[in-house]
Design an enzyme around this catalytic site. Structure first.
Site, PDB file in Angstrom:
ATOM      1  CG  ASP A  99      33.279  66.879  71.477  1.00 39.19           C
ATOM      2  OD1 ASP A  99      33.587  65.950  70.700  1.00 39.19           O
ATOM      3  OD2 ASP A  99      33.407  68.075  71.177  1.00 39.19           O
ATOM      4  CG  HIS A 114      33.125  64.268  67.736  1.00 40.42           C
ATOM      5  ND1 HIS A 114      32.027  64.680  68.469  1.00 40.42           N
ATOM      6  CD2 HIS A 114      32.779  64.420  66.429  1.00 40.42           C
ATOM      7  CE1 HIS A 114      31.074  65.072  67.647  1.00 40.42           C
ATOM      8  NE2 HIS A 114      31.489  64.923  66.404  1.00 40.42           N
ATOM      9  CD  GLU A 138      33.894  67.624  65.346  1.00 41.09           C
ATOM     10  OE1 GLU A 138      33.834  67.893  64.141  1.00 41.09           O
ATOM     11  OE2 GLU A 138      32.935  67.833  66.116  1.00 41.09           O
ATOM     12  CD  GLU A 139      30.255  69.007  67.742  1.00 42.27           C
ATOM     13  OE1 GLU A 139      30.432  69.976  66.995  1.00 42.27           O
ATOM     14  OE2 GLU A 139      29.548  68.041  67.436  1.00 42.27           O
ATOM     15  CD  GLU A 177      31.631  64.405  62.668  1.00 44.87           C
ATOM     16  OE1 GLU A 177      30.403  64.527  62.881  1.00 44.87           O
ATOM     17  OE2 GLU A 177      32.500  64.985  63.345  1.00 44.87           O
TER      18      GLU A 177
END
Length: 383
Positions: free
Chosen positions: A81, A79, A143-144, A168
């Protein structure tokens, strides 16, 4: 011969492009500047780069960069973000890559814009013209907060990779399973009035007391009937995180609200969990019509499960030197897994640094990550 910038430059440029995801519109930012950087760099390596707008978002986009075509191959996903940063708690500018004490500091260094810079570094001197199967890079949005980027991509993806890695921060330990996340708000709307005559009102705190009793029954049901011993907490958890009701001791409370968090195991879909919640609160709703309302605080994340003993998991374990494991936090893995690919979560940096002031990536993680990515690309796309 590629003319891509050196690693520290690509890393710095990604950190310098703010891409905060937040529920509050004032803090929320587009990830488009990050995707434009990545599109230019991957295109220079010969990738076909396609950006897709994420529906019902504030100018958020996904990027899919592909080299080669057809089924199979490898998807490297992450991701673009970040979470908001705690102003005043950072010892350096969160949007400037700062090297200190063998670490690179900056917002997104490990969670997880830096992962894309390391992919680019791995690809620089690889024989990409020898690819036998396609290599895809997914850079997703939000994603966050909502995970809407990964959800939208999975719902419309035309690619069918055989394998996937989501970068991640796991300290390069392959993760094959994690719990999901559901956050719900329950509001009781009673009738306020003078405390001297309770019968003339409906005390929302009294009704919430009954609601909590039912929720504790659901909590016990989940603990008694669902178990996965691979987790350190081997059952679904429920947490009461916030409650507020009333405004004065001499008034009948007219409104009370509870926020709760449930972490389901793989095998319990978010929709099924929401239905369980409604069923357990149905007796209270029937007893006090129009009093109980349930709302989703923010979109939930499904639990994820692959297998620890698949050939892909075992290969990644061998190459990384770490056995497959499970974690309690949630990622985009269930949505990537829905493409039909063997999926693992694995990336540089520690989850302990994620969402913290002074987020950093230890420089000792860089070369092992680049080396591991090269080996994974070779095995999935060339050999």
């Amino acid at each position: 011969m590629t003319t891509l910038p050196e690693l520290k430059h690509t890393f710095s440029a990604l950190i310098a492009a703010p891409s905060i995801s937040a529920i509050e519109p004032a803090q929320d930012q587009s990830n488009k500047p990050v995707l434009d950087l990545l599109s230019n760099w991957f295109a220079e390596l010969g990738f076909d780069c396609q950006q897709q707008a994420v529906p019902d978002s504030r100018n958020k986009h996904n990027l899919l960069a592909s080299l080669g075509s057809g089924r199979g191959g490898l998807l490297l996903a992450g991701h673009t973000d970040t979470v908001p940063f705690d102003e005043g708690h950072w010892q350096q500018d969160p949007f400037a890559l700062t090297e200190k004490d063998g670490r690179w500091y900056g917002l997104g260094t490990c969670d997880m814009k830096g992962f894309f810079a390391l992919i680019l570094e791995a690809l620089k001197d690889m024989p990409l013209q020898q690819l036998q199967r396609p290599l895809h890079i997914l850079a997703s949005a939000d994603e966050e907060t909502t995970m809407n980027g990964a959800k939208a991509f999975a719902a419309n993806a035309a690619i069918r990779p055989e394998y996937a890695i989501i970068g991640e921060p796991t300290s390069l330990r392959p993760v094959y399973m994690h719990k999901g996340h559901l956050a719900q708000g329950i509001r009781i709307t009673g009738r306020s009035g003078h405390s001297s005559d309770p019968a003339k009102g409906l005390n929302a705190i009294d009704v919430m007391h009954q609601v909590i009793g039912q929720l504790l029954k659901l909590k016990q049901h989940l603990a008694d009937n669902y178990r996965e011993n691979a987790f350190s907490v081997p059952y679904p958890t429920m947490n009461f995180g916030h409650i507020h009701g009333g405004d004065a001791a001499n008034r009948i409370c007219g409104c009370c609200e509870l926020h709760l968090d449930i972490r389901p195991l793989p095998g319990i879909a978010i929709a099924d969990l929401e239905l369980m919640l409604q069923q357990y609160l149905l007796p209270i709703s029937e007893k006090y019509p129009g009093t109980v309302s349930i709302r989703t605080l923010y979109p939930g994340a499904e639990p994820f499960a692959d297998t620890a003993d698949s050939p892909w998991s075992q290969l990644v374990a061998k190459l990384s030197g770490n056995a497959p494991e499970v974690v309690n936090y949630a990622t985009e893995a269930p949505y990537i897994r829905s493409l039909g690919c063997h999926t693992l979560v694995l990336g540089p940096g520690s989850i302990e640094q994620a969402h913290q002031p002074n987020e950093f990536l230890d420089l000792s993680q860089i070369q092992p990550t680049v080396s591991l990515l090269k080996q994974l690309i070779y095995h999935a796309c060339i050999a």
